[in-house]
Design an enzyme around this catalytic site. Structure first.
Site, PDB file in Angstrom:
ATOM      1  N   GLY A 119      -2.148   0.718  -0.044  1.00 29.86           N
ATOM      2  CA  GLY A 119      -1.936   0.568  -1.479  1.00 29.86           C
ATOM      3  C   GLY A 119      -0.459   0.693  -1.787  1.00 29.86           C
ATOM      4  N   CYS A 127       7.338  -1.450   5.376  1.00 30.07           N
ATOM      5  CA  CYS A 127       7.377   0.017   5.485  1.00 30.07           C
ATOM      6  C   CYS A 127       7.702   0.484   6.901  1.00 30.07           C
ATOM      7  CB  CYS A 127       6.058   0.626   5.021  1.00 30.07           C
ATOM      8  SG  CYS A 127       5.874   0.534   3.228  1.00 30.07           S
ATOM      9  N   TYR A 155       1.898   5.694   6.581  1.00 36.99           N
ATOM     10  CA  TYR A 155       1.591   4.258   6.576  1.00 36.99           C
ATOM     11  C   TYR A 155       2.538   3.441   7.472  1.00 36.99           C
ATOM     12  CZ  TYR A 155       0.838  -0.396   4.542  1.00 36.99           C
ATOM     13  OH  TYR A 155       0.574  -1.719   4.346  1.00 36.99           O
ATOM     14  N   LYS A 178       1.887   1.261  11.068  1.00 40.07           N
ATOM     15  CA  LYS A 178       2.181  -0.176  11.186  1.00 40.07           C
ATOM     16  C   LYS A 178       3.097  -0.436  12.384  1.00 40.07           C
ATOM     17  CE  LYS A 178      -0.023  -2.062   7.704  1.00 40.07           C
ATOM     18  NZ  LYS A 178      -1.152  -2.954   7.997  1.00 40.07           N
TER      19      LYS A 178
END
Ligand code: GDC
Length: 340
Positions: free
Chosen positions: A81, A122, A151, A155
């Site tokens: 999100g 990110c 997050y 990734k």
């Protein structure tokens, strides 16, 4: 890949996955499997002529089941999100590593020809994003690694797992680093929404309620670039079918401050609002832009929808959703895209 080959899209009940299924359908692909953990009623877009499955891909057996027969896999499933979500749900975000691990293993076992993984801006080193001057991030700026807590680390780890599955096991993997994607059928309320949708919604709320004020997280001088959904789905297809081995930026290079984003939304709405800045709200990095030299070099293309154009489409869509909700139309809000 032929239009009769099976395509698997995971995260298909979400914003980008749903848009990708929609594009594949319109291109004539006839064997699409769409999977999401959400119950069908909560999918943003759902199509009756697609094989829709509501399954939890954290579980390896479900990954094995959905990978079966898939010639290409587009792995967009993740718990994610906007800043309001990822700052408060780091462990949940990191648990998406289960999905990526199990999907890679399942793809390999199935003999899948191509595997696309959706990474994120990110992953970039936080030290390179301390300035508000919209630093353009090159792909190499992910290292030395200091990704967004939770997050971003997941990734970055999963990107590398894709690389090693390719190098060690011969699975053809392709990776794009998305920069803040927005557009119709995206999350616009509930806590996971990102800045473009949140700002549109807040401007609409102010307009409809007659309370001409807006709350902005941070000082408003943070910079970002925002990529329109159509550019994102185009880029996913181009990168997946390319021979580009390294993770590639997939983002707009049109950087704006959050204040400029609010200016645009106000202009679209035909309204001027008093701005209240919440300096305690989640802010993320101070500045971020996508350096598109590498994607230009490889593909002679980059995401190019002007923010003003994409934001207007997004604003109009959120406005319709908002008004439907105001009228109490059942099911219109989260299920707006269902079966159209
Ligand atoms: O949430 P986001 O769009 O994510 O926030 C951008 C900036 O807008 C932040 O500085 C935030 O504080 C500010 N902002 C101001 N008002 C508001 O009402 C608001 N809501 C939101 N959400 N933000 C507001 C994102 C990640 C994604 C993804 C992308 C990749 O970070 O959250 O999961 O990985 O990055 O680029 P952002 O751009 O910080």
């Amino acid at each position: 890949m032929g239009t009769n080959d099976k395509i698997l899209v995971t995260g298909a009940g979400g914003f980008i996955g749903g848009a990708l299924v929609s594009v594949f359908r319109s291109k004539g692909y006839r064997d699409i499997r769409a999977v999401d953990v959400k119950p069908f009623g909560e999918w943003y877009q759902r199509f009756d002529d697609v094989e829709n499955l509501s399954l939890d891909l954290n579980l390896k057996e479900n990954c094995e089941r959905v990978a079966k027969g898939a010639v290409e896999i587009y792995n967009l499933a993740a718990n994610m999100g906007g800043m309001g979500f990822i700052e408060h749900n780091k462990a949940l975000c990191m648990l998406s590593v289960l999905i990526n691990t199990h999907m890679l293993q399942a793809a390999l076992a199935n003999g899948t020809k191509r595997f696309f993984y959706s990474s994120s801006a990110c992953v970039y080193n936080g030290d390179k994003q301390k300035t508000f001057e919209a630093p353009s991030l090159k792909e190499e700026d992910a290292y030395p690694a200091m990704a967004e807590d939770g997050y971003g680390w997941e990734k970055l780890f999963s990107e590398r797992m894709c690389r090693h599955f390719r190098e060690d096991f011969g699975l053809t993997t392709r990776v794009a680093r998305f920069h803040n994607v927005y557009g119709p059928w995206g999350t616009w309320f509930g806590g996971r929404e990102k800045a473009p949708a949140a700002i549109c919604r807040k401007v609409i709320e102010a307009k409809v309620s007659g309370k001409h004020q807006i709350e902005i997280w941070g000082s408003g001088v943070q910079t970002r670039s925002f990529m329109f959904i159509d550019d994102c789905t185009d880029g996913i297809q181009k990168i997946t079918s390319s021979e580009i081995l390294e993770p590639l930026n997939l983002g707009s290079s049109e950087a704006v401050t959050i204040n400029q984003l609010v200016d645009m939304a106000e202009e679209i709405a035909g309204i001027k609002l008093k701005r209240n800045y919440d300096l305690t709200a989640p802010k993320g990095v101070n500045g971020r832009n996508s350096d598109n030299a590498l994607i230009q070099k490889y593909l002679h293309w980059e995401p190019n929808t002007p923010l003003r154009v994409g934001l207007e489409k997004t604003y109009r869509w959120i406005y319709d959703q908002y008004m439907a909700r105001e009228r109490g139309e059942a099911g219109v809000v989260r299920e707006a895209g269902a079966t159209r």
